[in-house]
Scaffold this active site. Structure first.
Site, PDB file in Angstrom:
ATOM      1  N   CYS A 147       0.936  -1.245   0.084  1.00 25.91           N
ATOM      2  CA  CYS A 147      -0.169  -0.036  -0.007  1.00 25.91           C
ATOM      3  C   CYS A 147       0.827   1.192   0.168  1.00 25.91           C
ATOM      4  O   CYS A 147       1.405   1.616   1.126  1.00 25.91           O
ATOM      5  CB  CYS A 147      -0.834   0.061   1.128  1.00 25.91           C
ATOM      6  SG  CYS A 147      -1.860   1.465   1.366  1.00 25.91           S
ATOM      7  N   CYS A 150      -0.573   4.126   1.993  1.00 24.69           N
ATOM      8  CA  CYS A 150      -0.335   3.914   3.575  1.00 24.69           C
ATOM      9  C   CYS A 150       1.039   4.185   3.954  1.00 24.69           C
ATOM     10  O   CYS A 150       1.305   4.789   4.871  1.00 24.69           O
ATOM     11  CB  CYS A 150      -0.561   2.427   3.920  1.00 24.69           C
ATOM     12  SG  CYS A 150      -2.160   1.822   3.216  1.00 24.69           S
ATOM     13  N   ASP A 151       2.032   3.655   3.050  1.00 28.76           N
ATOM     14  CA  ASP A 151       3.504   3.513   3.385  1.00 28.76           C
ATOM     15  C   ASP A 151       4.485   4.331   2.719  1.00 28.76           C
ATOM     16  O   ASP A 151       5.799   4.345   3.208  1.00 28.76           O
ATOM     17  CB  ASP A 151       3.741   2.179   3.542  1.00 28.76           C
ATOM     18  CG  ASP A 151       2.993   1.372   4.419  1.00 28.76           C
ATOM     19  OD1 ASP A 151       2.476   1.780   5.585  1.00 28.76           O
ATOM     20  OD2 ASP A 151       2.996  -0.013   4.215  1.00 28.76           O
TER      21      ASP A 151
END
Ligand code: NAP
Length: 318
Positions: A147, A150-151
């Site tokens: 992701c 997200c990251d």
């Protein structure tokens, strides 16, 4: 009357009956449980194998509203569960292995337990496809990610390898260049599957280097990723690529196989729904990534869960 009789029949068969059963314990399922509990539907949530779903795999979530300093993925799952239980949702650590939606009440069996429900919310999620190479599992959350939203930020000024050749890999590789110093996009063929427009953008991006006709055969690192082994599929020659992160975008698989031949799905197995999160079976609603190939965010899944619970309440009380 007919509904009351069916509920009585279910009791006689020693099946526990609930007004609403929710399948899945990710943000969609837990938000549905919270809303349903507050509507006094006394919902039962069956967690499934992956407690709290994909969110539990994410080290830190910085884009879920209300947490300006971020929140640990597993911590967010725990808080959501606690909040749903506080209002009366019952959470059972069980996985549905049989579902019969041929008539109401719907039948849901786990290993050793049988339930019936007047309404059902399916929030069984999706799983990113894995490369299944040495090091991938051990280093997930320590440099291996599925992701970028997200990251990606964690790789500010770092080196990153992105794997895949579809729209997701191209789009996410471009996105990661906002943060990373360099991105090596590794794809197993010489042609991309993704759209011409995204290919062109990736080719034009000075931070992206294309590594075509290569597959990743191992991911290395102790506490964190430090390299991958990349194999040329034409020559068979393996090389080590030093990197701080590996983002894998080789497709997702919705967890919908329990509902095959019972619910309408698209060609990729995502359950078809409408704006009211209804499926083709009355009283069966769907929320989160099992019905969402597009957004795949914690906040969108949670929103779908809340909406599905509101619709289930309207259905049960109409
Ligand atoms: P996808 O289109 O199925 O592409 C998966 C990619 O991963 C393919 O290039 C495939 O290679 C590669 N792959 C699969 N298994 C692999 C393995 N074991 N090792 C190495 N490579 C592997 O998946 P996606 O990119 O997630 O897209 C899914 C759907 O969402 C598509 O319909 C896509 O158009 C859509 N989408 C659209 C957008 C957009 O429009 N902005 C953005 C994201 C996704 P091969 O090509 O060799 O098969």
């Amino acid at each position: 009357m007919a509904k009351a009789k069916k509920e009585k029949d279910a009791e006689e068969l020693n099946q526990e009956h609930y007004q609403l059963i929710i399948l899945g314990s990710g943000p969609a399922g837990l938000s549905a449980a919270l809303y349903a509990a507050r509507a006094e539907l006394k919902p039962l949530l069956l967690t499934g194998m992956e407690l709290h779903g994909q969110v539990s795999l994410t080290y830190l979530i910085e884009n879920y509203p209300g947490f300006p300093d971020g929140v640990g993925g597993s911590q967010l799952g725990e808080i959501m569960q606690k909040q749903a239980e506080k209002f009366g949702a019952q959470v059972l650590y069980e996985t549905a292995d049989y579902v019969d939606l041929s008539g109401s009440p719907y039948k849901i069996n786990t290993y050793g337990k049988n339930f019936t429900a007047s309404a059902l919310i399916i929030a069984t999620g999706a799983l990113p496809n894995h490369l299944n190479v040495p090091g991938e599992k051990e280093l997930t959350g320590k440099g291996v990610s599925y992701c970028a939203t997200c990251d990606g930020w964690f790789f500010k000024d770092r080196r990153v390898v992105v794997v895949g050749g579809g729209d997701s890999a191209l789009e996410e590789a471009i996105f990661i260049t906002r943060f990373a110093a360099s991105v090596k996009l590794v794809h197993r063929r010489s042609e991309f599957r993704g759209s011409a427009l995204l290919q062109e953008r990736a080719r034009q991006n000075p931070k992206i280097e294309l590594v075509l006709n290569h597959v990743i055969t191992a991911i290395h690192g102790d506490q964190a990723v430090n390299a991958v082994t990349s194999k040329d599929v034409i020559t068979g020659i393996e090389t080590q690529i030093p990197t701080d992160g590996v983002f894998i975008f080789i497709g997702h698989k919705p967890n919908s196989s329990l509902f095959t031949n019972q619910l309408d799905m698209d060609a990729n197995g995502y359950i078809r729904t409408n704006m009211k999160l209804e499926t083709n079976v009355p009283g069966v609603f769907v929320a989160g990534e099992v019905a969402d190939p597009d957004y795949r965010q914690v906040v969108t899944s949670a929103g779908m869960g809340a909406a599905a619970a509101i619709q289930a309440d309207r259905y049960l009380n109409k």
